[in-house]
Design a protein around this motif. Structure first.
Motif, PDB file in Angstrom:
ATOM      1  N   TRP A  66      50.263 -45.933   7.545  1.00 59.03           N
ATOM      2  CA  TRP A  66      49.230 -45.126   6.916  1.00 59.03           C
ATOM      3  C   TRP A  66      47.918 -45.364   7.642  1.00 59.03           C
ATOM      4  CZ3 TRP A  66      49.257 -42.388   2.050  1.00 59.03           C
ATOM      5  CH2 TRP A  66      50.535 -42.219   1.533  1.00 59.03           C
ATOM      6  N   HIS A  67      47.062 -44.364   7.616  1.00 55.26           N
ATOM      7  CA  HIS A  67      45.745 -44.481   8.238  1.00 55.26           C
ATOM      8  C   HIS A  67      44.699 -43.966   7.261  1.00 55.26           C
ATOM      9  CE1 HIS A  67      42.543 -44.279  11.185  1.00 55.26           C
ATOM     10  NE2 HIS A  67      42.293 -43.050  10.757  1.00 55.26           N
ATOM     11  N   ILE A  68      43.618 -44.723   7.091  1.00 53.14           N
ATOM     12  CA  ILE A  68      42.514 -44.300   6.226  1.00 53.14           C
ATOM     13  C   ILE A  68      41.246 -44.266   7.073  1.00 53.14           C
ATOM     14  CG2 ILE A  68      41.083 -44.937   4.255  1.00 53.14           C
ATOM     15  CD1 ILE A  68      43.519 -46.142   2.961  1.00 53.14           C
ATOM     16  N   ASP A  69      40.499 -43.187   6.967  1.00 55.59           N
ATOM     17  CA  ASP A  69      39.239 -43.041   7.674  1.00 55.59           C
ATOM     18  C   ASP A  69      38.105 -43.178   6.660  1.00 55.59           C
ATOM     19  OD1 ASP A  69      37.529 -42.529   9.828  1.00 55.59           O
ATOM     20  OD2 ASP A  69      37.368 -40.428   9.224  1.00 55.59           O
ATOM     21  N   ALA A  70      37.123 -44.023   6.956  1.00 56.64           N
ATOM     22  CA  ALA A  70      35.968 -44.218   6.081  1.00 56.64           C
ATOM     23  C   ALA A  70      34.715 -43.770   6.818  1.00 56.64           C
ATOM     24  CB  ALA A  70      35.858 -45.670   5.674  1.00 56.64           C
ATOM     25  N   THR A  71      33.907 -42.937   6.159  1.00 56.40           N
ATOM     26  CA  THR A  71      32.670 -42.430   6.738  1.00 56.40           C
ATOM     27  C   THR A  71      31.518 -42.751   5.803  1.00 56.40           C
ATOM     28  OG1 THR A  71      33.869 -40.614   7.769  1.00 56.40           O
ATOM     29  CG2 THR A  71      31.500 -40.368   7.582  1.00 56.40           C
ATOM     30  N   LEU A  72      30.420 -43.227   6.361  1.00 58.62           N
ATOM     31  CA  LEU A  72      29.220 -43.524   5.591  1.00 58.62           C
ATOM     32  C   LEU A  72      28.300 -42.313   5.645  1.00 58.62           C
ATOM     33  CD1 LEU A  72      27.272 -45.528   4.160  1.00 58.62           C
ATOM     34  CD2 LEU A  72      26.492 -46.164   6.432  1.00 58.62           C
ATOM     35  N   ILE A  73      27.907 -41.811   4.474  1.00 56.37           N
ATOM     36  CA  ILE A  73      27.007 -40.658   4.387  1.00 56.37           C
ATOM     37  C   ILE A  73      25.726 -41.117   3.708  1.00 56.37           C
ATOM     38  CG2 ILE A  73      26.678 -38.339   3.460  1.00 56.37           C
ATOM     39  CD1 ILE A  73      29.733 -38.025   3.517  1.00 56.37           C
TER      40      ILE A  73
END
Length: 86
Positions: A66-73
């Motif tokens: 599995w792959h999770i992408d985290a982005t800071l906004i």
């Protein structure tokens, strides 16, 4: 020093100041550029980074990887939110 592989990522202007600081050569940056043109010295332009892998990660069965992408906004009021996508 100008054609050494050890300093291939250092710009010529920085290299001239570094050589002066190390006590190897006492010449201005313009002299370095003039001598490089005059004697046709070429800086090595080899790839510094290792080659990218040809084959990525492979899963043997479904749901194995599995792959999770985290982005800071950053919001206008200065607060932060994190967006997670999988």
């Amino acid at each position: 020093m100008a054609t050494s592989d050890d300093y291939r990522d250092v710009p010529t202007s920085t290299l001239s100041r570094l050589a002066q600081r190390l006590g190897k050569v006492y010449a201005s940056t313009s002299t370095w550029y003039r001598l490089m043109r005059q004697y046709n010295w070429r800086r090595p332009r080899k790839r510094v980074h290792p080659p990218k892998p040809k084959i990525g990660i492979r899963a043997a069965s479904p749901n194995e990887l599995w792959h999770i992408d985290a982005t800071l906004i950053r919001l206008l009021d200065g607060s932060k939110i994190y967006l997670h996508a999988d």
